[in-house]
Design a protein around this motif. Structure first.
Motif, PDB file in Angstrom:
ATOM      1  N   PRO A  84       0.826  -1.221   0.000  1.00  0.00           N
ATOM      2  CA  PRO A  84       0.000   0.000   0.000  1.00  0.00           C
ATOM      3  C   PRO A  84       0.854   1.261   0.000  1.00  0.00           C
ATOM      4  N   LEU A  85       0.375   2.281  -0.709  1.00  0.00           N
ATOM      5  CA  LEU A  85       1.034   3.588  -0.733  1.00  0.00           C
ATOM      6  C   LEU A  85       0.323   4.465   0.294  1.00  0.00           C
ATOM      7  N   LEU A  86       1.002   4.786   1.393  1.00  0.00           N
ATOM      8  CA  LEU A  86       0.343   5.424   2.530  1.00  0.00           C
ATOM      9  C   LEU A  86       0.699   6.892   2.703  1.00  0.00           C
ATOM     10  N   HIS A  87       1.828   7.330   2.159  1.00  0.00           N
ATOM     11  CA  HIS A  87       2.290   8.694   2.387  1.00  0.00           C
ATOM     12  C   HIS A  87       3.279   9.050   1.284  1.00  0.00           C
ATOM     13  N   PRO A  88       3.336  10.298   0.841  1.00  0.00           N
ATOM     14  CA  PRO A  88       4.260  10.648  -0.257  1.00  0.00           C
ATOM     15  C   PRO A  88       5.735  10.576   0.119  1.00  0.00           C
ATOM     16  N   LEU A  89       6.067  10.666   1.423  1.00  0.00           N
ATOM     17  CA  LEU A  89       7.472  10.722   1.825  1.00  0.00           C
ATOM     18  C   LEU A  89       7.909   9.562   2.698  1.00  0.00           C
ATOM     19  N   VAL A  90       6.999   8.698   3.083  1.00  0.00           N
ATOM     20  CA  VAL A  90       7.315   7.597   3.986  1.00  0.00           C
ATOM     21  C   VAL A  90       6.609   6.336   3.514  1.00  0.00           C
ATOM     22  N   SER A  91       7.308   5.212   3.587  1.00  0.00           N
ATOM     23  CA  SER A  91       6.691   3.930   3.286  1.00  0.00           C
ATOM     24  C   SER A  91       7.036   2.950   4.400  1.00  0.00           C
ATOM     25  N   VAL A  92       5.999   2.311   4.962  1.00  0.00           N
ATOM     26  CA  VAL A  92       6.176   1.252   5.952  1.00  0.00           C
ATOM     27  C   VAL A  92       5.558  -0.014   5.365  1.00  0.00           C
ATOM     28  N   ILE A  93       6.387  -1.004   5.118  1.00  0.00           N
ATOM     29  CA  ILE A  93       5.961  -2.220   4.425  1.00  0.00           C
ATOM     30  C   ILE A  93       6.172  -3.415   5.340  1.00  0.00           C
ATOM     31  N   GLN A  94       5.161  -4.246   5.488  1.00  0.00           N
ATOM     32  CA  GLN A  94       5.321  -5.511   6.200  1.00  0.00           C
ATOM     33  C   GLN A  94       5.491  -6.612   5.161  1.00  0.00           C
ATOM     34  N   TYR A  95       6.683  -7.204   5.128  1.00  0.00           N
ATOM     35  CA  TYR A  95       6.995  -8.205   4.112  1.00  0.00           C
ATOM     36  C   TYR A  95       6.037  -9.399   4.149  1.00  0.00           C
ATOM     37  N   ASP A  96       5.601  -9.783   5.348  1.00  0.00           N
ATOM     38  CA  ASP A  96       4.712 -10.949   5.454  1.00  0.00           C
ATOM     39  C   ASP A  96       3.430 -10.759   4.652  1.00  0.00           C
ATOM     40  N   GLU A  97       3.001  -9.511   4.460  1.00  0.00           N
ATOM     41  CA  GLU A  97       1.745  -9.219   3.773  1.00  0.00           C
ATOM     42  C   GLU A  97       1.887  -9.175   2.255  1.00  0.00           C
ATOM     43  N   VAL A  98       3.115  -8.980   1.767  1.00  0.00           N
ATOM     44  CA  VAL A  98       3.297  -8.823   0.318  1.00  0.00           C
ATOM     45  C   VAL A  98       4.063  -9.981  -0.318  1.00  0.00           C
ATOM     46  N   SER A  99       4.618 -10.881   0.490  1.00  0.00           N
ATOM     47  CA  SER A  99       5.358 -12.031  -0.060  1.00  0.00           C
ATOM     48  C   SER A  99       4.396 -12.978  -0.772  1.00  0.00           C
ATOM     49  N   PRO A 100       4.894 -13.682  -1.818  1.00  0.00           N
ATOM     50  CA  PRO A 100       6.260 -13.602  -2.361  1.00  0.00           C
ATOM     51  C   PRO A 100       6.390 -12.456  -3.367  1.00  0.00           C
ATOM     52  N   PHE A 101       7.630 -11.999  -3.546  1.00  0.00           N
ATOM     53  CA  PHE A 101       7.918 -10.948  -4.517  1.00  0.00           C
ATOM     54  C   PHE A 101       9.303 -11.195  -5.089  1.00  0.00           C
ATOM     55  N   ARG A 102       9.694 -10.417  -6.092  1.00  0.00           N
ATOM     56  CA  ARG A 102      10.962 -10.648  -6.777  1.00  0.00           C
ATOM     57  C   ARG A 102      12.117  -9.947  -6.057  1.00  0.00           C
ATOM     58  N   HIS A 103      13.314 -10.473  -6.262  1.00  0.00           N
ATOM     59  CA  HIS A 103      14.518  -9.783  -5.806  1.00  0.00           C
ATOM     60  C   HIS A 103      14.619  -8.430  -6.513  1.00  0.00           C
ATOM     61  N   SER A 104      15.391  -7.515  -5.911  1.00  0.00           N
ATOM     62  CA  SER A 104      15.701  -6.264  -6.615  1.00  0.00           C
ATOM     63  C   SER A 104      17.059  -5.746  -6.153  1.00  0.00           C
ATOM     64  N   LEU A 105      17.826  -5.251  -7.103  1.00  0.00           N
ATOM     65  CA  LEU A 105      19.066  -4.536  -6.825  1.00  0.00           C
ATOM     66  C   LEU A 105      18.716  -3.064  -6.903  1.00  0.00           C
ATOM     67  N   ASN A 106      18.797  -2.368  -5.781  1.00  0.00           N
ATOM     68  CA  ASN A 106      18.225  -1.034  -5.663  1.00  0.00           C
ATOM     69  C   ASN A 106      19.276   0.061  -5.676  1.00  0.00           C
ATOM     70  N   ASN A 107      18.984   1.117  -6.393  1.00  0.00           N
ATOM     71  CA  ASN A 107      19.780   2.337  -6.382  1.00  0.00           C
ATOM     72  C   ASN A 107      18.981   3.365  -5.577  1.00  0.00           C
ATOM     73  N   TYR A 108      19.443   3.635  -4.359  1.00  0.00           N
ATOM     74  CA  TYR A 108      18.619   4.388  -3.417  1.00  0.00           C
ATOM     75  C   TYR A 108      18.794   5.902  -3.555  1.00  0.00           C
ATOM     76  N   GLY A 109      17.654   6.590  -3.592  1.00  0.00           N
ATOM     77  CA  GLY A 109      17.618   8.033  -3.433  1.00  0.00           C
ATOM     78  C   GLY A 109      16.938   8.399  -2.125  1.00  0.00           C
ATOM     79  N   VAL A 110      16.730   7.400  -1.260  1.00  0.00           N
ATOM     80  CA  VAL A 110      16.034   7.566   0.015  1.00  0.00           C
ATOM     81  C   VAL A 110      16.835   6.895   1.124  1.00  0.00           C
TER      82      VAL A 110
END
Length: 297
Positions: A20-46
């Protein structure tokens, strides 16, 4: 290095894992709720905290492999690259992710203090190992943060509340970091930290534009050691050479610049190389790839 997820906004990662997208500047994600998902190699701007029961093995963190433990935290900051490249595999994880934009900190005391949290640095390549009570406290704070965002629209007061929760979580992380640093202390560790901080300051102040790449002699002098003795201590602490550590740091900076849209010539100039081919030669020596091959061109 083709499959890299650009996480310029906390919700870029939330969309990737279909959270879920809850706020424009903050994200709180519970992995148990969205698994399974794909790996990602991330380039962070946050900024981000990955708080998990277990992590996948062989996670990259700059040029290093992250040393991970069960029930621990990995911290990332803008300009870093880490994770595992998407290979189509779907994984299930247990835990949380907290991501926030630098914009949330703008003009606050936390913006001025964020540099004191050393566990965001590439230098610290171990996860923060939590005690059971710390896991419970931090996850409870994350639950409360998420509830605030679910129940309230974005506003200055909500952002102030979120910052309050964030400060508490970062202080828990810092307590874990300081405890772990004391437990894992090795000969030369303090000098290694000061060496790393010196390199950070050198490039933060853009000294490379007038002085070129930092040398071992320069670093030793700034830290009040003879070059030979300084080199011996760094070798004892890392198993490598002082110049190798400098080159590792420079190539980590190069990767971030390249992934953020700078071409090879610009990256070479911004890092203090006299000529682009000198940069390309070092990049190939350190990574096994030319800068163009790294970008997948």
């Amino acid at each position: 290095m083709k499959n890299i997820l650009k996480v310029d906004n906390p919700n870029d990662y939330a969309r990737f894992v279909e959270a879920p997208l809850l706020h424009p500047l903050v994200s709180v994600i519970q992995y148990d709720e969205v698994s399974p998902f794909r790996h990602s190699l991330n380039n962070y701007g946050v900024y981000g905290l990955f708080i998990q029961r277990q992590f996948p093995q062989n996670l990259s963190y700059g040029m290093k492999t992250m040393q991970v433990s069960d029930a621990s935290i990995i911290a990332v900051e803008p300009g870093q690259i880490g994770g595992l490249e998407d290979n189509g595999e779907r994984i299930s994880l247990s835990g949380w992710v907290l991501l926030w934009s630098p914009e949330l900190l703008h003009g606050t005391d936390l913006e001025r203090q964020i540099d004191r949290y050393q566990f965001f640095s590439y230098f610290f390549s171990d996860s923060l190992r939590m005690e059971p009570d710390e896991w419970l406290c931090i996850t409870q704070l994350l639950i409360q943060m998420r509830q605030e965002m679910e129940r309230n629209d974005d506003s200055p007061s909500l952002r102030s509340i979120l910052l309050g929760y964030l400060r508490l979580i970062l202080e828990y992380c810092n307590r874990i970091y300081l405890r772990q640093l004391s437990e894992d202390d090795k000969g030369g560790n303090d000098l290694l930290k000061r060496f790393h901080n010196l390199l950070q300051q050198y490039f933060r102040e853009n000294r490379q534009l007038s002085r070129g790449l930092p040398t071992v002699a320069y670093c030793a002098s700034e830290l009040a050691y003879s070059p030979r003795y300084f080199g011996d201590i760094i070798h004892k602490a890392t198993g490598g050479t002082a110049i190798g550590y400098i080159h590792n740091y420079v190539i980590n900076q190069a990767k971030s610049l390249l992934m953020n849209g700078h071409n090879i010539s610009e990256t070479s100039r911004l890092l203090g190389f006299d000529f682009p081919h000198h940069f390309t030669r070092l990049f190939k020596k350190m990574t096994g790839l030319t800068p163009s091959e790294f970008l997948g061109k």
